[in-house]
Scaffold this motif. Structure first.
Motif, mmCIF file in Angstrom:
data_model
loop_
_atom_site.group_PDB
_atom_site.id
_atom_site.type_symbol
_atom_site.label_atom_id
_atom_site.label_comp_id
_atom_site.label_asym_id
_atom_site.label_seq_id
_atom_site.Cartn_x
_atom_site.Cartn_y
_atom_site.Cartn_z
ATOM 1 N N ARG A 105 -7.963 3.499 -5.940
ATOM 2 C CA ARG A 105 -7.806 2.560 -4.830
ATOM 3 C C ARG A 105 -8.842 1.452 -4.954
ATOM 4 O O ARG A 105 -9.883 1.630 -5.573
ATOM 5 C CB ARG A 105 -7.926 3.266 -3.495
ATOM 6 N N ASN A 106 -8.534 0.359 -4.367
ATOM 7 C CA ASN A 106 -9.351 -0.847 -4.434
ATOM 8 C C ASN A 106 -9.437 -1.425 -5.846
ATOM 9 O O ASN A 106 -10.339 -2.193 -6.145
ATOM 10 C CB ASN A 106 -10.752 -0.622 -3.866
ATOM 11 N N ASP A 132 0.732 5.412 0.541
ATOM 12 C CA ASP A 132 0.099 6.678 0.874
ATOM 13 C C ASP A 132 1.221 7.707 1.010
ATOM 14 O O ASP A 132 2.393 7.379 0.816
ATOM 15 C CB ASP A 132 -0.752 6.561 2.142
ATOM 16 N N ALA A 179 -3.299 3.258 -1.503
ATOM 17 C CA ALA A 179 -3.773 2.682 -0.249
ATOM 18 C C ALA A 179 -5.073 3.291 0.244
ATOM 19 O O ALA A 179 -5.894 2.613 0.838
ATOM 20 C CB ALA A 179 -2.722 2.850 0.837
ATOM 21 N N ASP A 180 -5.254 4.568 0.038
ATOM 22 C CA ASP A 180 -6.425 5.217 0.616
ATOM 23 C C ASP A 180 -7.053 6.152 -0.408
ATOM 24 O O ASP A 180 -6.694 6.137 -1.559
ATOM 25 C CB ASP A 180 -6.053 5.958 1.904
ATOM 26 N N GLY A 181 -7.971 6.956 0.025
ATOM 27 C CA GLY A 181 -8.683 7.847 -0.877
ATOM 28 C C GLY A 181 -8.054 9.210 -1.022
ATOM 29 O O GLY A 181 -8.719 10.141 -1.448
ATOM 30 N N TYR A 182 -6.795 9.343 -0.698
ATOM 31 C CA TYR A 182 -6.139 10.645 -0.738
ATOM 32 C C TYR A 182 -5.088 10.697 -1.844
ATOM 33 O O TYR A 182 -3.954 11.091 -1.626
ATOM 34 C CB TYR A 182 -5.520 10.964 0.620
ATOM 35 N N ASN A 198 0.845 -1.200 0.000
ATOM 36 C CA ASN A 198 0.000 0.000 0.000
ATOM 37 C C ASN A 198 0.872 1.239 0.000
ATOM 38 O O ASN A 198 1.909 1.281 0.657
ATOM 39 C CB ASN A 198 -0.909 0.014 1.230
#
Length: 178
Positions: A98-99, A43, A123-126, A41
């Motif tokens: 992501r995902n 970020d 890894a995330d929504g940022y 992941n």
């Protein structure tokens, strides 16, 4: 007991043998995926820590995506380049949302000869925060490549790679730090 020796196999034994062979083939396929470097992941904090841990060493960071046609076309070229320059630190970053399907990412990397290299996925929504951490001038277009020399100087380019120029940059960087 070998089901293929001795008396003529019954349909049940034949089905069992076929099922065992299918299971073995499936296991080999799974093992090939597991043998590849796992996608980590990524970020903004991970990026910063990763970049800092590589200070003083030349590194190529290539951003790609499954949804990027040019990325997918040149992925095998990156695999050949990595094979021709085995000591070069090449890091791959998948920039699909992501995902996104990590199994497809791993398969694409493995089939391109890149499965052994360190690889990251969002890894995330940022993503915007991460994009800014990577390069505040980068708009997120793909493919995108960062060439980081041992002194920390960075050269970037968007679009497909010119592997002749990439080799020249690498040769110059390595000679500079030998």
């Amino acid at each position: 007991m070998n089901v293929f020796q001795g008396a003529t196999p019954t349909p049940r034994r034949r089905n069992t043998a076929v099922a065992l062979l299918a299971a073995a083939a499936s296991l080999l396929s799974i093992t090939a995926v597991w043998a590849a470097e796992p996608l980590r992941n990524l970020d903004a904090a991970t990026w910063k820590a990763f970049a800092e841990s590589r200070q003083g060493r030349p590194m190529i960071v290539h951003f790609w995506g499954l949804t990027c046609g040019n990325c997918m076309v040149e992925l095998k070229d990156w695999g050949r380049f990595a094979a021709e320059h085995p000591g070069t630190e090449i890091v791959l970053v998948n920039w699909d949302r992501r995902n996104a399907d990590r199994k497809r990412m791993g398969t694409a990397l493995t089939e391109s000869g890149l499965g052994h290299l360190p690889s990251f996925a969002l890894a995330d929504g940022y993503e915007e925060k991460l994009r800014f951490a990577v390069d505040h001038d980068w708009q997120g277009e793909l493919p995108y490549t960062r060439l980081v020399a041992g002194d920390g100087s960075v050269t970037t380019f968007s679009g497909t790679a010119d592997f002749t120029k990439l080799t020249q940059w690498l040769d110059g960087t390595i000679k500079h730090y030998d």
